[in-house]
Design a protein around this motif. Structure first.
Motif, PDB file in Angstrom:
ATOM      1  N   VAL A 124       0.718  -1.320  -0.133  1.00  0.00           N
ATOM      2  CA  VAL A 124       0.393   0.724   0.077  1.00  0.00           C
ATOM      3  C   VAL A 124       1.116   0.897  -0.034  1.00  0.00           C
ATOM      4  CG1 VAL A 124      -2.380  -1.104   1.058  1.00  0.00           C
ATOM      5  CG2 VAL A 124      -0.349  -0.210   2.286  1.00  0.00           C
ATOM      6  N   SER A 125       2.231   1.539   0.473  1.00  0.00           N
ATOM      7  CA  SER A 125       2.767   2.168   0.724  1.00  0.00           C
ATOM      8  C   SER A 125       4.385   1.978   0.885  1.00  0.00           C
ATOM      9  CB  SER A 125       2.297   3.330   1.901  1.00  0.00           C
ATOM     10  OG  SER A 125       2.735   3.252   2.704  1.00  0.00           O
ATOM     11  N   PHE A 126       5.203   2.594   0.264  1.00  0.00           N
ATOM     12  CA  PHE A 126       6.824   2.821   0.683  1.00  0.00           C
ATOM     13  C   PHE A 126       7.790   3.845   0.353  1.00  0.00           C
ATOM     14  CE2 PHE A 126       6.589   5.059  -3.109  1.00  0.00           C
ATOM     15  CZ  PHE A 126       7.468   5.969  -3.437  1.00  0.00           C
ATOM     16  N   ASP A 127       8.219   3.865   1.139  1.00  0.00           N
ATOM     17  CA  ASP A 127       9.511   5.040   2.240  1.00  0.00           C
ATOM     18  C   ASP A 127      11.107   4.985   2.534  1.00  0.00           C
ATOM     19  OD1 ASP A 127       9.850   7.759   3.517  1.00  0.00           O
ATOM     20  OD2 ASP A 127      10.723   6.100   5.534  1.00  0.00           O
ATOM     21  N   ILE A 128      10.929   5.260   1.274  1.00  0.00           N
ATOM     22  CA  ILE A 128      12.897   5.363   1.312  1.00  0.00           C
ATOM     23  C   ILE A 128      13.521   7.131   1.883  1.00  0.00           C
ATOM     24  CG2 ILE A 128      14.576   5.524  -0.493  1.00  0.00           C
ATOM     25  CD1 ILE A 128      12.924   4.108  -2.923  1.00  0.00           C
ATOM     26  N   ALA A 129      13.665   6.488   3.193  1.00  0.00           N
ATOM     27  CA  ALA A 129      14.027   7.340   3.853  1.00  0.00           C
ATOM     28  C   ALA A 129      15.514   8.643   3.477  1.00  0.00           C
ATOM     29  CB  ALA A 129      14.394   7.160   5.325  1.00  0.00           C
ATOM     30  N   SER A 130      16.309   7.636   2.849  1.00  0.00           N
ATOM     31  CA  SER A 130      17.691   8.089   2.877  1.00  0.00           C
ATOM     32  C   SER A 130      17.419   9.548   1.262  1.00  0.00           C
ATOM     33  CB  SER A 130      18.067   7.313   1.810  1.00  0.00           C
ATOM     34  OG  SER A 130      18.005   6.486   0.936  1.00  0.00           O
ATOM     35  N   ILE A 131      16.413   8.922   1.102  1.00  0.00           N
ATOM     36  CA  ILE A 131      16.075  10.030  -0.171  1.00  0.00           C
ATOM     37  C   ILE A 131      14.828  11.359   0.452  1.00  0.00           C
ATOM     38  CG2 ILE A 131      17.880   9.341  -2.329  1.00  0.00           C
ATOM     39  CD1 ILE A 131      15.219   8.287  -3.572  1.00  0.00           C
ATOM     40  N   LYS A 132      14.543  11.003   1.218  1.00  0.00           N
ATOM     41  CA  LYS A 132      12.829  11.021   1.724  1.00  0.00           C
ATOM     42  C   LYS A 132      11.362  11.277   0.399  1.00  0.00           C
ATOM     43  CE  LYS A 132      15.406  14.598   4.540  1.00  0.00           C
ATOM     44  NZ  LYS A 132      16.314  14.187   4.343  1.00  0.00           N
ATOM     45  N   ALA A 133      12.282   9.457   0.080  1.00  0.00           N
ATOM     46  CA  ALA A 133      10.988   9.589  -1.219  1.00  0.00           C
ATOM     47  C   ALA A 133       9.906   8.455  -0.236  1.00  0.00           C
ATOM     48  CB  ALA A 133      11.411   8.812  -2.248  1.00  0.00           C
ATOM     49  N   SER A 134       8.279   8.924  -0.386  1.00  0.00           N
ATOM     50  CA  SER A 134       7.686   8.197   0.038  1.00  0.00           C
ATOM     51  C   SER A 134       6.572   7.998  -0.556  1.00  0.00           C
ATOM     52  CB  SER A 134       7.778   8.402   1.239  1.00  0.00           C
ATOM     53  OG  SER A 134       6.888   9.884   1.840  1.00  0.00           O
ATOM     54  N   GLY A 135       5.719   7.180  -0.249  1.00  0.00           N
ATOM     55  CA  GLY A 135       3.623   7.518  -1.072  1.00  0.00           C
ATOM     56  C   GLY A 135       2.718   6.364  -0.908  1.00  0.00           C
TER      57      GLY A 135
END
Length: 151
Positions: free
Chosen positions: A7-18
């Motif tokens: 349902v969602s993802f988060d790649i904290a190192s590049i501040k990409a989520s959604g």
């Protein structure tokens, strides 16, 4: 892990989520990408993130309107984490193992979409040189990762 819709993802190192939407194949057999440049999509004809096999998430790098969901994907490094929340309320945590760029004319479909041993996740966007004539990028950035843990 058993199959469950991501349902969602988060790649904290590049501040990409959604959020994630399901994508499949176009009429010509190519993989669909979300129409919205700020939306990421999960290739639903393959495994769900956390299942055995190669799960794939795709999204745009940019559009004429601005930065896309994976604008900074090429800056991800081995060891970074990708978290995918699933409909079963579990989160699959993937550790990045490699980041590569491939020309679209030689894209390694089998390496990205085929089984690689264990539960893996590949995240794909466009990159490299932009062709003004075709209005598209000449290459794809692929982030390879393997399931590290589940919470």
């Amino acid at each position: 892990m058993s199959r469950s819709t991501p349902v969602s993802f988060d790649i904290a190192s590049i501040k990409a989520s959604g959020s994630l939407i399901a994508v499949g194949l176009n009429a010509d057999g190519s993989v669909q990408v979300p129409a919205d440049y700020k939306q990421a999509g999960w290739y639903q004809k393959g495994p769900a993130p956390g299942e055995q096999g190669s799960a794939v998430i795709l999204g745009h790098v940019d559009s004429y309107q601005g930065e896309g969901v994976f604008f900074l994907l090429k800056k991800v490094k081995p060891g970074d984490m990708i978290d995918v929340k699933r409909a079963d309320n579990k989160t699959a945590h993937f550790k990045v193992t490699d980041v590569r760029m491939y020309e679209k004319t030689g894209f390694p479909d089998q390496l990205v979409f085929g089984p690689r041993g264990g539960a893996t996740l590949q995240v794909v966007t466009c990159g490299g040189e932009f062709n003004q004539t075709t209005k598209s990028y000449m290459s794809n950035v692929v982030v390879f990762s393997s399931l590290d843990s589940v919470t």
